[in-house]
Design an enzyme around this catalytic site. Sequence first.
Site, PDB file in Angstrom:
ATOM      1  N   THR A 284       1.040 -11.028   4.723  1.00 26.18           N
ATOM      2  CA  THR A 284       2.498 -11.177   4.686  1.00 26.18           C
ATOM      3  C   THR A 284       3.213  -9.984   4.060  1.00 26.18           C
ATOM      4  OG1 THR A 284       2.261 -12.469   2.660  1.00 26.18           O
ATOM      5  CG2 THR A 284       2.495 -13.686   4.686  1.00 26.18           C
TER       6      THR A 284
ATOM      7  N   LYS B 111       2.417 -16.040  -2.599  1.00 24.59           N
ATOM      8  CA  LYS B 111       2.344 -14.803  -1.810  1.00 24.59           C
ATOM      9  C   LYS B 111       3.631 -14.567  -1.036  1.00 24.59           C
ATOM     10  CE  LYS B 111       1.904 -16.824   2.330  1.00 24.59           C
ATOM     11  NZ  LYS B 111       2.706 -16.553   3.550  1.00 24.59           N
TER      12      LYS B 111
END
Length: 316
Positions: A238, A181
């Site tokens: 994020t 990620k």
Amino acid sequence: MIGVIGAGAFGTALAVALGREGREVVLWARDAAQAEAMQRGRSNMARLPGIALPETVTVTADRAALSGAHAVLLSLPMQALGGFLDAFGTELRSRWLVACCKGVDLRTLKGPAELLRRARPDLEAAVLTGPSFAADIARGLPTALTLAGGDEALQRLLSTPSLRLYRSDDVTGAELGGALKNVVAIAAGVVIGAGLGDSARAALMTRGYAEMLRLALALGARAETLAGLSGFGDLVLTCTSAQSRNFRYGQALGSGQGFDPAVTVEGAATAKAVSNMARKLNIDMPITAMVAALIDREISLPQAIQALLSRPLKQE
């Protein structure tokens, strides 16, 4: 007693959250002057200004102080973990070693749990990962994380009313979700930094998640793990918040601005490691390859955008 290795923002935040609940915590800092300043001033002004260390937290540069810990949390940058274990791994005496970093080691192409197992096969290894910012944890804001590889006793030891841990036995999936990620977050930052808009970011996140899933399944992870906190949850956080260092780094790449080299960006090294891994496994990961090439200045931003936009149309 709980030991925390690494007095950066995340390690300090974990120490604060656990210490606030009355648990005895020893927070180890590599720099003796930093440890002394934190112990005397009862705060980490450089990383978490305004957050007081509970009285149950002791800050030290003496690794021997960790010897009585039931669990030691290693809150170190991914690329520093292997070197630390090579140098000091034999000194760790706790039952549990818990990696709190996200990424893939450039030297071995292994995740943090495997590095822990190689260094101390006689101890039990776990991984703590998921959508979280250090400042939120330190302030006591509700946060949910994945504890992969731990048992119920460790789950209870490391959980608080505001820091909720959910167990998983899919260590590979949890590690890969947390690592991959960060790469997608850099790409999302590039999209926003280049002025391509939120619709493009949503598309990028979707295709990035597909890449994450392809590699994870090929390495034996379960799809439901990637759909959980350590995968999809962390991806959303994020890719959409300027608190993310990986996202801010991508924004700087996309806008042509400089970025502070002192700030650890785990996704940069992970992009290179995973790009190499994907080539060896013959797995198509164009976003990861684009991020790695951008970081190494092998392609320009216009070339990267054109390469992604000109990919063949196909069924989703």
